[in-house]
Design a protein around this motif. Structure first.
Motif, mmCIF file in Angstrom:
data_model
loop_
_atom_site.group_PDB
_atom_site.id
_atom_site.type_symbol
_atom_site.label_atom_id
_atom_site.label_comp_id
_atom_site.label_asym_id
_atom_site.label_seq_id
_atom_site.Cartn_x
_atom_site.Cartn_y
_atom_site.Cartn_z
ATOM 1 N N THR A 58 0.840 -1.199 0.000
ATOM 2 C CA THR A 58 0.000 0.000 0.000
ATOM 3 C C THR A 58 0.872 1.244 0.000
ATOM 4 O O THR A 58 2.025 1.220 0.443
ATOM 5 C CB THR A 58 -0.914 0.041 1.241
ATOM 6 N N HIS A 59 0.330 2.316 -0.509
ATOM 7 C CA HIS A 59 0.996 3.616 -0.439
ATOM 8 C C HIS A 59 0.688 4.206 0.935
ATOM 9 O O HIS A 59 -0.475 4.430 1.283
ATOM 10 C CB HIS A 59 0.484 4.545 -1.544
ATOM 11 N N ILE A 60 1.712 4.454 1.738
ATOM 12 C CA ILE A 60 1.518 4.918 3.114
ATOM 13 C C ILE A 60 1.782 6.420 3.179
ATOM 14 O O ILE A 60 2.928 6.873 3.139
ATOM 15 C CB ILE A 60 2.448 4.164 4.084
ATOM 16 N N ASP A 61 0.722 7.184 3.285
ATOM 17 C CA ASP A 61 0.859 8.638 3.322
ATOM 18 C C ASP A 61 1.722 9.103 4.493
ATOM 19 O O ASP A 61 2.456 10.086 4.388
ATOM 20 C CB ASP A 61 -0.515 9.300 3.416
ATOM 21 N N ARG A 62 1.621 8.384 5.607
ATOM 22 C CA ARG A 62 2.385 8.776 6.795
ATOM 23 C C ARG A 62 3.897 8.734 6.539
ATOM 24 O O ARG A 62 4.654 9.532 7.101
ATOM 25 C CB ARG A 62 2.012 7.855 7.957
ATOM 26 N N VAL A 63 4.341 7.831 5.691
ATOM 27 C CA VAL A 63 5.761 7.750 5.347
ATOM 28 C C VAL A 63 6.224 9.044 4.686
ATOM 29 O O VAL A 63 7.292 9.578 4.998
ATOM 30 C CB VAL A 63 6.023 6.536 4.435
ATOM 31 N N ILE A 64 5.422 9.554 3.776
ATOM 32 C CA ILE A 64 5.777 10.802 3.095
ATOM 33 C C ILE A 64 5.770 11.964 4.083
ATOM 34 O O ILE A 64 6.648 12.837 4.046
ATOM 35 C CB ILE A 64 4.801 11.078 1.932
#
Length: 356
Positions: free
Chosen positions: A89-95
């Motif tokens: 999944t694309h994890i917005d929190r990582v960005i």
């Protein structure tokens, strides 16, 4: 441990690895403690992130399809790629974490107090005793004194307790898709897929920091492929749950980067009032005997030993702070984490664990 991509802080403190998780838990607020091990950034568990499901129609879905195609071209098995990428999944929190890494404003003494706490020293001494036989064998093979292995283990993941909470593949895929440092993180993503293809860990268990640092020594995938060790000979280099593999891997890293088993890291010193500022820094090397001739003394005011070991003089905060005479092993610790603060703290913690 975060070895290659680390943030630059006010005092040269670099790092994005999970090691700072343990510092944060010790009261370091939400700072992503670089420093840099491999290991350190403030992070939150996956449950607090808001992932975007990758569909075939989405840009992220297309990106993952490209990753799969590249993996096949590199000879990775289709079964591995299917299993590894199925639930990415694309994890917005990582960005968010990547964009909002705060700058440190701690003094060296404040930093040292957090990293080399009495509780960590006492735990380190227990771990040193509990693993004496293993660490002795590791020292025999790699020439790294046990107290240094235990110190780095403690700083990076609080002796294996805080190894991260995010899917390494999802985190790396998110960062590779982002574009800001996509080339670096795509390479690390492919390295992570290679590790999975070699069978060292299952995709669901490849957990680490938001920046992709993994295991009890917080290795990035590229560092894993270079230095991770299968100490017990079971065919897997398991730095996540196999303590022997993790500690041997840390020692192998230090040994491969030039560690000298017959030397320590350095010592605190006092400089004369007329000490030339141009002589400061790791780029200036003299023997201990030569530094003594320039008026450098031990922190207790006593003369330095008359030895021919190559050494440098550094100030903890670059242009101010306490002074230290540092040897080649200090330089090796800085390859682990390019921070003067980190290297000094690691050396000091090792000494305290060792009884000094």
């Amino acid at each position: 441990m975060w070895h290659n991509t680390r943030m630059l802080t006010r005092f040269g403190v670099w790092r994005m690895a999970w090691a700072t998780k343990s510092w944060m838990m010790a009261g370091f607020a939400t700072a992503a403690l670089a420093l840099g091990g491999c290991a350190a950034s403030a992070e939150e568990p996956v449950a607090q992130a808001e992932p975007q499901v990758a569909t075939a129609e989405s840009g992220f879905g297309a990106f993952l399809a490209g990753v799969r195609a590249e993996g096949l071209e590199k000879g990775l098995r289709s079964q591995t790629l299917d299993a590894a990428l199925a639930n990415v999944t694309h994890i917005d929190r990582v960005i968010e974490l990547d964009r909002k890494q705060p700058e440190f404003t701690l003094t060296f003494n404040e930093y040292l107090g957090r990293i080399v706490s009495q509780a960590r020293v006492e735990e380190g001494r227990r771990k040193l005793a509990e693993n004496k036989a293993l660490l002795t064998e590791i020292e025999r093979r790699y020439g790294v004194q046990p107290r240094f292995v235990v110190a780095l283990w403690g700083i990076e993941t609080n002796f294996g307790k805080n190894t991260g909470g995010m899917s390494v593949v999802s985190s790396l895929a998110t960062l590779a898709y982002d574009g800001r440092r996509s080339k670096y993180f795509r390479t690390e993503l492919m390295n992570a897929l290679t590790i999975l293809d070699q069978g060292h860990i299952q995709p669901a268990n490849m957990i680490g920091s938001w920046a992709g640092a993994m295991g009890q020594c917080q290795f990035m995938p590229s560092t894993f492929l270079k230095f991770a060790v299968d100490w017990d000979g079971d065919g897997k280099r398991n730095i996540w749950t196999n303590r022997a593999d993790a500690l041997a891997s840390a020692a192998n890293y230090l040994s491969s980067e030039g560690w000298k088993g017959d030397q320590t890291w350095g010592r605190a010193v006092k400089l004369p009032a007329d000490f030339p500022r141009t002589a400061l820094g790791v780029d200036t090397r003299k023997t201990v005997k030569e530094w003594a001739a320039l008026g450098v003394k031990g922190s207790d005011g006593k003369p330095l030993p008359a030895r021919d070991i190559s050494a440098s003089i550094v100030l903890a905060e670059g242009t101010k702070g306490p002074a230290f005479l540092v040897y080649d092993n200090f330089r090796t610790i800085m390859k682990w984490n390019r921070s003067t603060f980190f290297a000094l703290a690691a050396g000091h913690l090792a000494d305290r664990i060792g009884g000094k």
